[in-house]
Scaffold this active site. Structure first.
Site, short mmCIF file in Angstrom:
data_model
loop_
_atom_site.label_atom_id
_atom_site.label_comp_id
_atom_site.label_asym_id
_atom_site.label_seq_id
_atom_site.Cartn_x
_atom_site.Cartn_y
_atom_site.Cartn_z
N ARG A 62 -10.35 41.45 131.64
CA ARG A 62 -9.11 41.48 132.44
C ARG A 62 -8.56 42.89 132.59
NH1 ARG A 62 -9.14 36.68 129.71
NH2 ARG A 62 -8.23 37.73 127.91
N GLU A 99 -11.31 37.90 115.07
CA GLU A 99 -10.69 36.91 114.17
C GLU A 99 -11.78 36.19 113.37
OE1 GLU A 99 -7.87 34.95 116.58
OE2 GLU A 99 -6.98 33.94 114.84
P1 AMP Z 1 -7.05 42.32 119.97
O1 AMP Z 1 -8.32 43.08 119.84
O2 AMP Z 1 -6.81 41.38 118.83
O3 AMP Z 1 -5.86 43.22 120.23
O4 AMP Z 1 -7.19 41.36 121.23
C1 AMP Z 1 -6.99 41.86 122.52
C2 AMP Z 1 -8.06 41.37 123.46
O5 AMP Z 1 -8.29 39.97 123.34
C3 AMP Z 1 -7.62 41.62 124.88
O6 AMP Z 1 -8.75 42.08 125.63
C4 AMP Z 1 -7.11 40.28 125.36
O7 AMP Z 1 -7.52 40.03 126.69
C5 AMP Z 1 -7.70 39.24 124.40
N1 AMP Z 1 -6.68 38.38 123.80
C6 AMP Z 1 -6.37 38.31 122.48
N2 AMP Z 1 -5.42 37.40 122.23
C7 AMP Z 1 -5.08 36.88 123.44
C8 AMP Z 1 -4.11 35.89 123.87
N3 AMP Z 1 -3.31 35.27 123.00
N4 AMP Z 1 -4.03 35.62 125.18
C9 AMP Z 1 -4.83 36.28 126.08
N5 AMP Z 1 -5.75 37.19 125.74
C10 AMP Z 1 -5.88 37.50 124.43
#
Ligand code: AMP
Length: 174
Positions: A62, A99
């Site tokens: 995205r 995760e």
């Molecule tokens: P992080 O690496 O944990 O910061 O996760 C960010 C990435 O995962 C981004 O590329 C987001 O598009 C996706 N992502 C993680 N959590 C969500 C969520 N609750 N809703 C939408 N996209 C998420």
């Protein structure tokens, strides 16, 4: 269009892609011409706070949509951070914790020039692992990450603290 109408276009989907995750679906924003236009205009304004940017870096998937629109609007070039198995040419890879298990992101070795001033763009900040790995890739290629920008910041997950070394801006903190 205004900030609160834009925020109302973010769709919350419970338990996607796994139980317990509140997924923030941005497709209703993309489907609304005024909403999409307004989002890009607002993010574009925020980009100015980083100073002189030489290139935007887009994070799959995205992040590609937002960074592309911002790059065209601001006459900037674009570098891609891609998921495994997508890049056809010489690339470097960075592993990071998801995760559950490990993720990997890659960039072409010529995506970034030495000392190039970069802002990395994604749709959402959760734990910060994705942006941290993306920043490491840019730095390994010799770039200077002068900022990180997201549409949505999930404040409770500590991403901003994890990325404390970087200047970070978001349109909405949820
Ligand atoms: P992080 O690496 O944990 O910061 O996760 C960010 C990435 O995962 C981004 O590329 C987001 O598009 C996706 N992502 C993680 N959590 C969500 C969520 N609750 N809703 C939408 N996209 C998420």
């Amino acid at each position: 269009m205004n900030r609160s109408r834009l925020e109302s276009l973010i769709r919350e989907v419970a338990d996607f892609p796994r139980p317990g995750i509140q997924f923030k679906d941005i497709t209703p924003v993309l489907q609304d011409p005024e909403g999409f236009q307004f989002l890009v205009a607002e993010m574009s304004d925020q980009l100015k706070s980083f100073g002189k940017i030489e290139k935007l870096v887009a994070v799959e998937s995205r992040g590609f949509i937002l960074a592309s629109a911002l790059a065209v609007r601001n006459h900037l070039s674009l570098a891609l951070v891609r998921k495994p198995g997508k890049l056809p040419w010489k690339h470097i890879t960075e592993s990071y914790e998801l995760e559950y298990g490990q993720g990997e992101l890659s960039m072409h070795v010529d995506a970034v020039r030495e000392n190039e001033k970069l802002v990395i763009v994604d749709d959402l900040l959760a734990t910060g692992g994705t942006l941290e790995a993306s920043a490491k890739l840019c730095e390994k290629l010799g770039g200077e990450v002068i900022g990180l920008q997201v549409f949505i910041e999930l404040s409770a997950l500590g991403g901003r603290e994890r990325l404390g070394a970087y200047s970070l801006s978001s349109l909405f903190k949820i």
